[in-house]
Design a protein around this motif. Structure first.
Motif, PDB file in Angstrom:
ATOM      1  N   GLU A 165      11.339 -16.814  31.784  1.00  0.00           N
ATOM      2  CA  GLU A 165      11.022 -18.218  31.989  1.00  0.00           C
ATOM      3  C   GLU A 165      11.070 -18.880  30.764  1.00  0.00           C
TER       4      GLU A 165
ATOM      5  N   ARG B 205      13.423 -27.237  35.411  1.00  0.00           N
ATOM      6  CA  ARG B 205      12.061 -27.805  35.611  1.00  0.00           C
ATOM      7  C   ARG B 205      11.011 -27.380  36.901  1.00  0.00           C
ATOM      8  N   ASP B 206      11.302 -25.654  37.402  1.00  0.00           N
ATOM      9  CA  ASP B 206      10.307 -26.179  37.832  1.00  0.00           C
ATOM     10  C   ASP B 206       9.324 -25.167  37.392  1.00  0.00           C
TER      11      ASP B 206
ATOM     12  N   LYS C 192       7.062 -27.381  35.649  1.00  0.00           N
ATOM     13  CA  LYS C 192       5.993 -27.969  36.286  1.00  0.00           C
ATOM     14  C   LYS C 192       4.690 -26.655  36.804  1.00  0.00           C
ATOM     15  N   ARG C 193       5.253 -25.396  36.429  1.00  0.00           N
ATOM     16  CA  ARG C 193       4.356 -24.586  37.051  1.00  0.00           C
ATOM     17  C   ARG C 193       3.003 -24.086  36.011  1.00  0.00           C
TER      18      ARG C 193
END
Length: 221
Positions: free
Chosen positions: A35, A18-19, A22-23
């Motif tokens: 990632e 999720r993070d 978002k980025r």
């Protein structure tokens, strides 16, 4: 009940992305190779789970509802897999331009090293060669010479030893070739940045999909 039928291959590699998603939605952002690899693993796991639940004869309405929404774009995670190697580096196969630029950079380095090797083995320069090795200083190929080099060899001092007894010299005859190496390295970096940017942009819509791929992580934990 579903697990009693055997494990679902690959689901254990799903992580909370999720993070990262978002980025990815921030304009101009670039996700790191690690990632992107995590996103690819999670998307692939989502596809495996969806197929596993779909092909199961067991009635699991809640899990089936979640799994039905797990439809990751296969082209995206396959593209990430093709572009990012297991060690986190960007593969030559990520783009034709990257493969070409890296090949040109390797060839340019070889030319620079050959030019320096010719100096190291030349009898004319033996009096000032401190050690017959080629090394890097300030990202430029240099050779270690004695402080008395000026009477034998013109060049640019890139560094010197702590004692001052050795000077790391970039001979003038190699400057242009070193410039070529640096230029190609910069072009490689630019192409890698473009590739990471494109892959990151491909992940943007995942963050707005409902149910999103993070649902798989919640289901598998």
């Amino acid at each position: 009940m579903l697990l009693a039928r055997g494990p679902v291959s690959g689901v254990e590699r799903a992580t909370d992305i999720r993070d990262a998603l978002k980025r990815a939605g921030i304009a101009g952002s670039r996700l790191a190779p690690a990632e992107l690899s995590a996103i690819a693993a999670t998307l692939e796991a989502a596809e495996h789970l969806r197929r596993h639940v779909r092909d199961s004869a067991i009635e699991l309405p809640r899990l089936a509802a979640v799994a039905a929404g797990l439809r990751p774009p296969p082209a995206l995670w396959r593209e990430i897999r093709r572009a990012i190697l297991p060690d986190g580096s960007v593969a030559d196969s990520a783009s034709a331009d990257l493969a070409r630029l890296r090949a040109n950079a390797r060839a340019a380095r070889e030319v620079a090293r050959e030019q320096l090797q010719n100096i190291l083995t030349s009898p004319h320069y033996q009096a000032v060669i401190a050690e017959p090795v080629i090394t890097l200083r300030n990202d430029r190929y240099v050779i270690p010479v004695l402080p008395s080099y000026r009477t034998h060899l013109a060049g640019i001092v890139q560094d010197q030893s702590g004692s001052g007894h050795t000077v790391f010299l970039e001979p003038l005859s190699v400057v242009e070739q070193n410039n070529t190496v640096r230029r190609l390295d910069r072009e490689v970096d630019i192409e890698i940045d473009r590739i990471l940017g494109d892959l990151t942009a491909g992940c943007v819509t995942l963050g707005t999909t409902s149910p999103g791929p993070w649902r798989l992580w919640r289901t598998s934990t």
